[in-house]
Design an enzyme around this catalytic site. Sequence first.
Site, PDB file in Angstrom:
ATOM      1  N   ILE A  76       0.827  -1.205   0.000  1.00 41.95           N
ATOM      2  CA  ILE A  76       0.000   0.000   0.000  1.00 41.95           C
ATOM      3  C   ILE A  76       0.860   1.254   0.000  1.00 41.95           C
ATOM      4  CG2 ILE A  76      -1.606   1.345   1.406  1.00 41.95           C
ATOM      5  CD1 ILE A  76      -2.884  -1.321   2.253  1.00 41.95           C
ATOM      6  N   ASP A 100      13.236   4.088  11.632  1.00 49.09           N
ATOM      7  CA  ASP A 100      12.134   3.451  12.345  1.00 49.09           C
ATOM      8  C   ASP A 100      11.268   4.539  12.948  1.00 49.09           C
ATOM      9  OD1 ASP A 100      10.425   2.038  13.949  1.00 49.09           O
ATOM     10  OD2 ASP A 100      11.979   0.904  15.006  1.00 49.09           O
ATOM     11  N   ASN A 137       1.543   5.449   6.929  1.00 52.42           N
ATOM     12  CA  ASN A 137       1.195   4.132   6.419  1.00 52.42           C
ATOM     13  C   ASN A 137       1.961   2.999   7.105  1.00 52.42           C
ATOM     14  OD1 ASN A 137       0.404   2.058   4.207  1.00 52.42           O
ATOM     15  ND2 ASN A 137       2.653   2.136   4.116  1.00 52.42           N
ATOM     16  N   TYR A 188      -2.867  -5.847  16.947  1.00 54.02           N
ATOM     17  CA  TYR A 188      -3.116  -5.138  15.687  1.00 54.02           C
ATOM     18  C   TYR A 188      -4.477  -4.448  15.718  1.00 54.02           C
ATOM     19  CZ  TYR A 188      -3.596  -4.277  10.679  1.00 54.02           C
ATOM     20  OH  TYR A 188      -3.775  -3.687   9.458  1.00 54.02           O
ATOM     21  N   LYS A 190      -5.034  -0.245  15.587  1.00 56.94           N
ATOM     22  CA  LYS A 190      -5.757   0.481  14.550  1.00 56.94           C
ATOM     23  C   LYS A 190      -6.908   1.297  15.133  1.00 56.94           C
ATOM     24  CE  LYS A 190      -3.135  -0.582  11.146  1.00 56.94           C
ATOM     25  NZ  LYS A 190      -2.310   0.447  10.479  1.00 56.94           N
TER      26      LYS A 190
END
Length: 248
Positions: A14, A51, A78, A142, A146
């Site tokens: 992406i 990083d 992203n 995860y 998000k």
Amino acid sequence: MADVAIVTGGSRGIGRAIVDRLAADGARVMTCGRGPRPGDLPDAIGWMSGDVARPEDARQILAAAQAAFGTPTILVNNAGVQVEKTVADSSDADWELVIGANCRGVFNMTRAVLPGMQDAGGVIVNIGSISGHVADPSMALYNASKAFVHGLTRSIAVDHGPQVRCNAISPGWIMTAMSDEAFALAENPTAAKADALARHPAGRFGSPEDIARAVAWLVSEEARFITGQCLTVDGGLTAASPLNPGLF
């Protein structure tokens, strides 16, 4: 004057599609990743290895963009990672990895660019996930990371408008290496992938270019009255009933 954009995690998937699209639209783009510069990255695209979970690296990425192109007017957060574990199975190292990249990285990069954007104006797009709205199994950190991105997006928009607009995109199943890794967790990856595809009213999985198109629109003047929103780009997956459509 052309926009100056920073896109984190732009080496593949992406992120790379976003880099290519913004550059094609005329922006001067700086991207970054934890590895070396990709060999196929066009010479016109700036690169820095770093990083984003490290505040000093975030500042250096900003400084590199400023030195090469000028003050950034676009930031696309992203960069991200996933660990396929439940809460009970997750280690401290898993926490540091996922929260570092997915949460701290978004915070660090946004904090770095905000002073310049508050003077000159700017647009921030954070890449969230439908997993921030509905929980994928065995993806606890995860999913939570998000949800953090979505919440931070709203705070940035509220606290730093009107000079800065900030929105998030929540992709669904986008065909990248990360998606392949997720399907591989299933007992029968082929059957899992076929079932997932059947749940998409659009009749296909997404591509990185689908997300890049959404980013291009959100950073454009066409979206100038949109801020603080999470735009779901999932081919209708989360609009559908969880019932298996093949049984009805």
